[in-house]
Design a protein around this motif. Structure first.
Motif, mmCIF file in Angstrom:
data_model
loop_
_atom_site.group_PDB
_atom_site.id
_atom_site.type_symbol
_atom_site.label_atom_id
_atom_site.label_comp_id
_atom_site.label_asym_id
_atom_site.label_seq_id
_atom_site.Cartn_x
_atom_site.Cartn_y
_atom_site.Cartn_z
ATOM 1 N N VAL A 165 49.812 92.075 -36.984
ATOM 2 C CA VAL A 165 49.832 92.119 -38.441
ATOM 3 C C VAL A 165 48.434 92.440 -38.958
ATOM 4 N N THR A 166 48.372 93.286 -39.972
ATOM 5 C CA THR A 166 47.087 93.700 -40.540
ATOM 6 C C THR A 166 47.156 93.640 -42.066
ATOM 7 N N ASP A 167 46.061 94.010 -42.700
ATOM 8 C CA ASP A 167 46.055 94.051 -44.166
ATOM 9 C C ASP A 167 46.963 95.144 -44.702
ATOM 10 N N ASN A 168 47.371 96.082 -43.834
ATOM 11 C CA ASN A 168 48.280 97.155 -44.261
ATOM 12 C C ASN A 168 49.751 96.776 -44.092
ATOM 13 N N THR A 169 50.021 95.650 -43.449
ATOM 14 C CA THR A 169 51.410 95.245 -43.226
ATOM 15 C C THR A 169 52.034 94.801 -44.545
ATOM 16 N N VAL A 170 53.184 95.386 -44.873
ATOM 17 C CA VAL A 170 53.880 95.011 -46.114
ATOM 18 C C VAL A 170 55.227 94.365 -45.836
ATOM 19 N N LEU A 171 55.701 94.473 -44.575
ATOM 20 C CA LEU A 171 57.039 93.966 -44.256
ATOM 21 C C LEU A 171 57.080 93.522 -42.803
ATOM 22 N N ILE A 187 63.415 83.890 -36.436
ATOM 23 C CA ILE A 187 63.323 84.228 -37.856
ATOM 24 C C ILE A 187 62.393 83.283 -38.597
ATOM 25 N N THR A 188 62.481 81.995 -38.308
ATOM 26 C CA THR A 188 61.619 81.035 -39.009
ATOM 27 C C THR A 188 60.149 81.372 -38.808
ATOM 28 N N GLU A 189 59.764 81.686 -37.578
ATOM 29 C CA GLU A 189 58.358 81.991 -37.296
ATOM 30 C C GLU A 189 57.947 83.338 -37.889
ATOM 31 N N LEU A 190 58.840 84.320 -37.831
ATOM 32 C CA LEU A 190 58.523 85.619 -38.436
ATOM 33 C C LEU A 190 58.350 85.486 -39.943
ATOM 34 N N ALA A 191 59.226 84.690 -40.575
ATOM 35 C CA ALA A 191 59.127 84.489 -42.023
ATOM 36 C C ALA A 191 57.853 83.723 -42.374
ATOM 37 N N GLU A 192 57.476 82.743 -41.551
ATOM 38 C CA GLU A 192 56.229 82.015 -41.778
ATOM 39 C C GLU A 192 55.030 82.954 -41.693
ATOM 40 N N LEU A 193 55.075 83.859 -40.719
ATOM 41 C CA LEU A 193 53.997 84.827 -40.580
ATOM 42 C C LEU A 193 53.897 85.696 -41.829
ATOM 43 N N ALA A 194 55.048 86.184 -42.304
ATOM 44 C CA ALA A 194 55.044 87.025 -43.502
ATOM 45 C C ALA A 194 54.532 86.242 -44.713
ATOM 46 N N ALA A 195 55.020 85.024 -44.889
ATOM 47 C CA ALA A 195 54.619 84.223 -46.045
ATOM 48 C C ALA A 195 53.126 83.908 -46.008
ATOM 49 N N SER A 196 52.591 83.683 -44.815
ATOM 50 C CA SER A 196 51.167 83.358 -44.705
ATOM 51 C C SER A 196 50.284 84.523 -45.120
ATOM 52 N N ARG A 197 50.837 85.736 -45.041
ATOM 53 C CA ARG A 197 50.082 86.927 -45.451
ATOM 54 C C ARG A 197 50.498 87.420 -46.832
#
Length: 448
Positions: A165-171, A187-197
Motif C-alpha cells: 500500500v502506498t500514498d497512491n492507493t485508493v482502493l 476481509i476484516t484485516e483488509l478493511a482495517e488496512l484501508a481504513a487506516s489509510r
C-alpha cells in the motif's frame, strides 16, 4: 451466412435453434459446473415469465417505467438488509459482476479525485486470486492494479498487502469468497488496512453475496465480510448466481449515498436533453430486473435456506468423495459451494488432471480447468444434490482409467496444460488473443 430473402416459419426457427443447441452444456441436467446455477424448474419458469412480461421495457429512464424503479428499489432493499448495510446504504442493479466491479473501481477513482487530489496515478490492491474483471476494470478506468500474493491457504497475504500500500492507493479489494478455491480473503484485516489509510475497501462477493447470508442463518460459521466489518465501503453480489435470477443481474452496494454518487455519470449539456446514468449501460433490460424481483419474492427466506442447504449437502458429499480418491485433494479451506480439486503430491503415481477432465467430459461432465496450481473447479448448485454420488463414482473411475492407461493429454487439453506452465506469460497472452480472434471461424459441430 446472409439474411434470408424471406422470413423463416416460427416452427422451423424453433427447430433450428434446438438443433443448434445440440452440443451445449447440459445445464438442466446439472452436468455443468460453471456458468449456470442449476435449480428447480419452477424457479426457472418464474424467472422466464417475469422476464417475458417486461421483455421490452427499458430502465434507462425509470420515470417512464415506474414498475422497474420499484422492482429495483425493492431488490436493493433486500440485498442491503441481507448484507447488513447501515442506515443510508444505497446501491444499483447492474448487468452482472463485471459491471458491478467496473463501477466499484470507477467509484474509487472518482472519489479519490475529490478526496485525495494529490493522487495523480491511482492504484488498487487486489489478491492474485481476485476475479480478472477487476483487472479489466482497472485497465478501462485508468487505475494501476497492484497484485498481492496469497498464502499457502490461497488467501491474501496481509504482510505483503501492508508492504504494497502506498500514498497512491485508493482502493483495497478482497474476495468473499474468491472463485478459484472458494476461500475467503481476510476481509476484516483488509478493511482495517484501508481504513487506516483513509481509503476505500471493496468486497467482491459476486458469487457469495446471495449464498453466505443464508449459510450463516443455517448455523454455519462464515468469516466476517459484509457491512458489519468497519472499513468495508462497497460490496458486489450477483443475482444471477446463487439468487437464481435471470442473466444478467447483479447489485453494487455502497455504505452511503455520498459514495454512490461517484458511481454515476451525468452530462447536463447534451442537445438531446439532460443525461444521467447510474451504470455503464444506457439501455438496461427491464426483464432482468423484473425476474430478479420475482424470483426473490417467489422463494422467500425459506426457499433460499432450503436451496442453500441442498447445495451445501451436495458440496460436502462431493468433497468427502474426492478426498477418498487416491491422489486427489481439495485445495484450501472452502467456505461454501466452490471446490478446487488438486493433486495430492504425496501420492506415488499422480495423474494429469487435464486428462481426467477429458475423461469426465466423455461421461457428460463439463469441469473447468485451473492453473497455478493445476486443479479442476466445481461450482456446486442445488440440482447437484441428486447427482453427488454419481459424480464421485465417475471421477473415481476417470482417475483410475487415466492412471492405469497412462493416457496423455491431447488436443486442447495438452495445449491448455502447456500454456499454464510456460514462464513467458506475454506469449500466453498472445495465444489467448489468437484463440479469441479465431472463435468465429471454428467449426460449430452442429448435429443434423
Amino acid at each position: 451466412m446472409t439474411i434470408p430473402q424471406q422470413g423463416i416459419d416460427a416452427d422451423d426457427l424453433r427447430a433450428r435453434m434446438e438443433r443448434y443447441r445440440g452440443n451445449d452444456g447440459d445445464a438442466a441436467g446439472a452436468r455443468l459446473f460453471s456458468l449456470v446455477y442449476a435449480t428447480r424448474s419452477d424457479i426457472l419458469d418464474v424467472a422466464k415469465d417475469a422476464y417475458g412480461r417486461f421483455f421490452s421495457e427499458n430502465a434507462l429512464n425509470p420515470m417512464t417505467f415506474p414498475s422497474l424503479r420499484r422492482f429495483e428499489t425493492e431488490v436493493l432493499e433486500i440485498a442491503i438488509e441481507l448484507l447488513h448495510g447501515p442506515a443510508g446504504a444505497a446501491g444499483s442493479m447492474t448487468s452482472g459482476g463485471s459491471e458491478s466491479l467496473l463501477l466499484a473501481v470507477k467509484t474509487a477513482r472518482d472519489w479519490a479525485r475529490l478526496n485525495r487530489p494529490h493522487v495523480t496515478a491511482p492504484e488498487m490492491l487486489l489478491p492474485v486470486t481476485a476475479h480478472p474483471a477487476l483487472l479489466k476494470a482497472a485497465h478501462i478506468v485508468g487505475v494501476e492494479p497492484v497484485i498481492v500474493p496469497v498464502t499457502d491457504a490461497f488467501v491474501a497475504d496481509m504482510e505483503a498487502a501492508r508492504s504494497l500500500v502506498t500514498d497512491n492507493t485508493v482502493l483495497v479489494v478482497g474476495s468473499a469468497p474468491q472463485y478459484p478455491h472458494g476461500v475467503m480473503d481476510p476481509i476484516t484485516e483488509l478493511a482495517e488496512l484501508a481504513a487506516s489509510r483513509g481509503i476505500l475497501c471493496h468486497v467482491d462477493s459476486c458469487i457469495g453475496g446471495f449464498f453466505l447470508p443464508w449459510l450463516e442463518k443455517l448455523g454455519r460459521e462464515v468469516p466476517p465480510f459484509d457491512f458489519r466489518v468497519p472499513g468495508v465501503t462497497s460490496i458486489s453480489a450477483d443475482l444471477h448466481k446463487y439468487a437464481y435470477a435471470a442473466k444478467g443481474a447483479s447489485v453494487l452496494l455502497h455504505r452511503s449515498r455520498a459514495l454512490r454518487r461517484h458511481q454515476y455519470f451525468v452530462h447536463p449539456d447534451w442537445p438531446g436533453g439532460l443525461f444521467g446514468s447510474p451504470s455503464v449501460l444506457g439501455t438496461r433490460p427491464g426483464g432482468a430486473i423484473a425476474a430478479a424481483w420475482a424470483v426473490m419474492h417467489y422463494l422467500g427466506a425459506e426457499g433460499y435456506l432450503d436451496l442453500t442447504r441442498r447445495a451445501m449437502d451436495a458440496t460436502k458429499r462431493m468433497a468427502d468423495g474426492v478426498r477418498e480418491i487416491p491422489g486427489l485433494r481439495i485445495l484450501g479451506n472452502p467456505v461454501m459451494s466452490l471446490l478446487a480439486i488438486g493433486i495430492d503430491e504425496r501420492h506415488a503415481d499422480p495423474v494429469d488432471l487435464n486428462v481426467v477432465a477429458d475423461r469426465m467430459l466423455q461421461k457428460g461432465w463439463r469441469i473447468d480447468r485451473q492453473q497455478r496450481p493445476t486443479s479442476l473447479h466445481l461450482t456446486v448448485s442445488p440440482a447437484h444434490d441428486v447427482l453427488a454420488e454419481t459424480f464421485v463414482a465417475d471421477l473415481r473411475e476417470a482417475v483410475a482409467h487415466v492412471r492405469s492407461s497412462g493416457e496423455q493429454a491431447q488436443g486442447p487439453s495438452a495445449m491448455y496444460g502447456m500454456l499454464g506452465q510456460l514462464p513467458d506469460r506475454a506469449f500466453v497472452g498472445d495465444a489467448l488473443l489468437d484463440f479469441m480472434d479465431g472463435m468465429d471461424s471454428m467449426p460449430t459441430m452442429l448435429e443434423g
